[in-house]
Design an enzyme around this catalytic site. Structure first.
Site, mmCIF file in Angstrom:
data_model
loop_
_atom_site.group_PDB
_atom_site.id
_atom_site.type_symbol
_atom_site.label_atom_id
_atom_site.label_comp_id
_atom_site.label_asym_id
_atom_site.label_seq_id
_atom_site.Cartn_x
_atom_site.Cartn_y
_atom_site.Cartn_z
ATOM 1 N N SER A 112 0.669 -0.082 68.335
ATOM 2 C CA SER A 112 0.075 -0.151 66.991
ATOM 3 C C SER A 112 -0.007 -1.602 66.578
ATOM 4 O O SER A 112 0.733 -2.450 67.108
ATOM 5 C CB SER A 112 0.980 0.614 66.016
ATOM 6 O OG SER A 112 0.568 0.422 64.686
ATOM 7 N N LYS B 229 7.423 0.902 67.672
ATOM 8 C CA LYS B 229 6.206 0.380 68.309
ATOM 9 C C LYS B 229 6.449 -0.992 68.951
ATOM 10 O O LYS B 229 5.829 -1.316 69.976
ATOM 11 C CB LYS B 229 5.054 0.344 67.302
ATOM 12 C CG LYS B 229 4.615 1.743 66.838
ATOM 13 C CD LYS B 229 4.132 2.625 68.001
ATOM 14 C CE LYS B 229 3.626 3.982 67.551
ATOM 15 N NZ LYS B 229 3.177 4.834 68.667
ATOM 16 N N ASP C 103 7.105 18.939 74.413
ATOM 17 C CA ASP C 103 7.791 18.166 73.368
ATOM 18 C C ASP C 103 8.164 16.844 74.019
ATOM 19 O O ASP C 103 9.058 16.796 74.865
ATOM 20 C CB ASP C 103 9.039 18.904 72.878
ATOM 21 C CG ASP C 103 9.824 18.082 71.849
ATOM 22 O OD1 ASP C 103 9.410 16.934 71.550
ATOM 23 O OD2 ASP C 103 10.854 18.574 71.358
ATOM 24 N N TYR D 298 9.212 2.888 62.081
ATOM 25 C CA TYR D 298 7.981 2.988 62.879
ATOM 26 C C TYR D 298 7.715 1.671 63.612
ATOM 27 O O TYR D 298 7.426 1.665 64.816
ATOM 28 C CB TYR D 298 6.811 3.342 61.959
ATOM 29 C CG TYR D 298 5.492 3.547 62.675
ATOM 30 C CD1 TYR D 298 5.288 4.652 63.490
ATOM 31 C CD2 TYR D 298 4.448 2.634 62.522
ATOM 32 C CE1 TYR D 298 4.078 4.848 64.142
ATOM 33 C CE2 TYR D 298 3.229 2.828 63.161
ATOM 34 C CZ TYR D 298 3.053 3.936 63.968
ATOM 35 O OH TYR D 298 1.858 4.129 64.620
HETATM 36 P P1 NAD Z 1 -1.507 12.516 64.406
HETATM 37 O O1 NAD Z 1 -0.253 12.812 63.634
HETATM 38 O O2 NAD Z 1 -2.798 12.760 63.721
HETATM 39 O O3 NAD Z 1 -1.462 13.320 65.776
HETATM 40 C C1 NAD Z 1 -0.302 13.236 66.574
HETATM 41 C C2 NAD Z 1 -0.266 14.397 67.542
HETATM 42 O O4 NAD Z 1 0.964 14.256 68.287
HETATM 43 C C3 NAD Z 1 -0.249 15.774 66.870
HETATM 44 O O5 NAD Z 1 -1.152 16.644 67.523
HETATM 45 C C4 NAD Z 1 1.195 16.244 67.053
HETATM 46 O O6 NAD Z 1 1.327 17.653 67.172
HETATM 47 C C5 NAD Z 1 1.595 15.533 68.335
HETATM 48 N N1 NAD Z 1 3.053 15.354 68.439
HETATM 49 C C6 NAD Z 1 3.891 14.840 67.516
HETATM 50 N N2 NAD Z 1 5.159 14.898 67.954
HETATM 51 C C7 NAD Z 1 5.112 15.453 69.193
HETATM 52 C C8 NAD Z 1 6.100 15.776 70.166
HETATM 53 N N3 NAD Z 1 7.415 15.573 69.927
HETATM 54 N N4 NAD Z 1 5.703 16.306 71.329
HETATM 55 C C9 NAD Z 1 4.367 16.555 71.568
HETATM 56 N N5 NAD Z 1 3.399 16.293 70.678
HETATM 57 C C10 NAD Z 1 3.777 15.745 69.497
HETATM 58 O O7 NAD Z 1 -1.386 10.986 64.885
HETATM 59 P P2 NAD Z 1 -2.545 9.908 65.285
HETATM 60 O O8 NAD Z 1 -2.880 9.157 64.064
HETATM 61 O O9 NAD Z 1 -3.588 10.564 66.072
HETATM 62 O O10 NAD Z 1 -1.657 8.914 66.180
HETATM 63 C C11 NAD Z 1 -1.634 8.993 67.602
HETATM 64 C C12 NAD Z 1 -0.847 7.790 68.127
HETATM 65 O O11 NAD Z 1 -1.476 6.577 67.680
HETATM 66 C C13 NAD Z 1 0.594 7.729 67.625
HETATM 67 O O12 NAD Z 1 1.457 7.257 68.635
HETATM 68 C C14 NAD Z 1 0.519 6.733 66.498
HETATM 69 O O13 NAD Z 1 1.752 6.087 66.257
HETATM 70 C C15 NAD Z 1 -0.532 5.771 67.007
HETATM 71 N N6 NAD Z 1 -1.202 5.026 65.952
HETATM 72 C C16 NAD Z 1 -1.873 5.653 64.945
HETATM 73 C C17 NAD Z 1 -2.484 4.890 63.949
HETATM 74 C C18 NAD Z 1 -3.243 5.495 62.796
HETATM 75 O O14 NAD Z 1 -3.651 4.750 61.885
HETATM 76 N N7 NAD Z 1 -3.499 6.789 62.774
HETATM 77 C C19 NAD Z 1 -2.380 3.498 63.979
HETATM 78 C C20 NAD Z 1 -1.680 2.892 65.016
HETATM 79 C C21 NAD Z 1 -1.093 3.667 65.999
#
Ligand code: NAD
Length: 260
Positions: A143, A160, A63, A156
């Site tokens: 992001s 970031k 976590d 958010y």
């Molecule tokens: P997602 O929600 O699809 O996957 C996130 C993963 O993180 C999941 O497997 C979840 O179980 C895990 N997670 C969440 N909280 C947790 C915790 N407290 N401890 C351990 N694991 C935890 O998200 P994603 O879209 O793959 O995003 C990944 C990263 O990229 C994030 O930091 C997100 O902010 C960033 N991001 C995503 C996007 C997008 O468009 N998807 C855009 C910019 C930035």
């Protein structure tokens, strides 16, 4: 990209989405991969796929909001593979937060995961690199929302922007240990997170899911939503030797949304 052998990476949030794509890409690059996630069942499935493809991999429960949990998980990975070279603070959450609806618990939880998780990951990686007697690379999920304010995403965006500030500061603080710290800034990536953000926005506005996705996608210069593998390719560069002379940067990989 040069092939890497005998090196280990620890990736948080590796059970799905961008983290899963990073795990797959870095395994193909030659890294042993520790897939860390609070959803350990799904992380085990990713690690099993990597091992089936001939890579070294394991799943580790973590976590990222819990400092002790992060330290224990990083130590477990370093013990399992006999080293640690790269740590990727990828796990994050993205709640939709119209300004007037933000409450304390939502604010606290998002900052604990997105900001606390990055701080604890940086500390745990630094401890491990020092114990191992070498430097390393730390890579943080930022992001496009860490570059410019997005509507309905005050919490958010706040997390970031904080990640970008922490990345710059850690780069300056840790350079003397041979540690570089960089971040990646995706745009709109087709992952479970983004699908939920688009769905929530659409529901809040009484619109269908496709409308929600279009609100984020319409200003992308390359006219397509990102695949997780697009981001993983950028992370591959940041994790490999071709980025050795680079630190404190937040690389934008968004198909042309933010131009700096
Ligand atoms: P997602 O929600 O699809 O996957 C996130 C993963 O993180 C999941 O497997 C979840 O179980 C895990 N997670 C969440 N909280 C947790 C915790 N407290 N401890 C351990 N694991 C935890 O998200 P994603 O879209 O793959 O995003 C990944 C990263 O990229 C994030 O930091 C997100 O902010 C960033 N991001 C995503 C996007 C997008 O468009 N998807 C855009 C910019 C930035």
């Amino acid at each position: 990209m040069s092939k890497v052998t005998g090196r280990t990476v620890f990736v948080t949030g590796a059970a799905q989405g961008i983290g899963e794509a990073i795990a797959l890409r870095l395994a193909a690059d030659g890294f042993a991969v520790a897939c860390a996630d609070m959803n350990v069942g799904a992380a085990e499935a990713v690690a099993a796929r990597l091992e089936a493809s001939g890579a070294s991999a394991c799943a580790i429960a973590v976590d990222v909001a819990d400092r002790q949990s992060v330290f224990a998980a990083v130590e477990q990975a370093a013990d399992r593979f006999g080293g640690l070279d790269v740590l990727i603070n990828n796990a994050g959450v993205a709640p939709i937060t119209p300004i007037e609806g933000i409450d304390y618990d939502l604010y606290r939880r998002a900052f604990d995961i997105n900001v606390g998780g990055v701080l604890w990951g940086i500390q745990a990686a630094t401890k491990s690199f020092k114990q191992l007697g070498h430097g390393g690379k730390i890579i943080n999920a930022c992001s496009q929302a860490g570059q410019v304010g997005n509507p309905d995403l005050a919490v958010y965006c706040g997390t970031k922007f904080a990640v970008r500030g922490i990345t710059q500061t850690a780069a300056r603080d840790l350079a003397h240990l041979g540690i570089t710290v960089n971040a990646y800034c995706p745009g709109i990536v087709d992952t479970p997170m983004m699908q939920k953000v688009a769905s929530d926005l659409a529901t809040n506005n009484g619109q269908p899911f496709e409308w929600g996705m279009e609100q984020f996608a319409k200003n992308i210069t390359l006219k397509r939503v990102s695949k997780p593998a697009d981001v993983a390719a950028c992370v591959s560069f940041l994790a490999g030797p071709d980025s050795d002379y680079m630190t404190g940067q937040a690389v934008i990989i968004d198909g042309g949304m933010v131009f700096n």
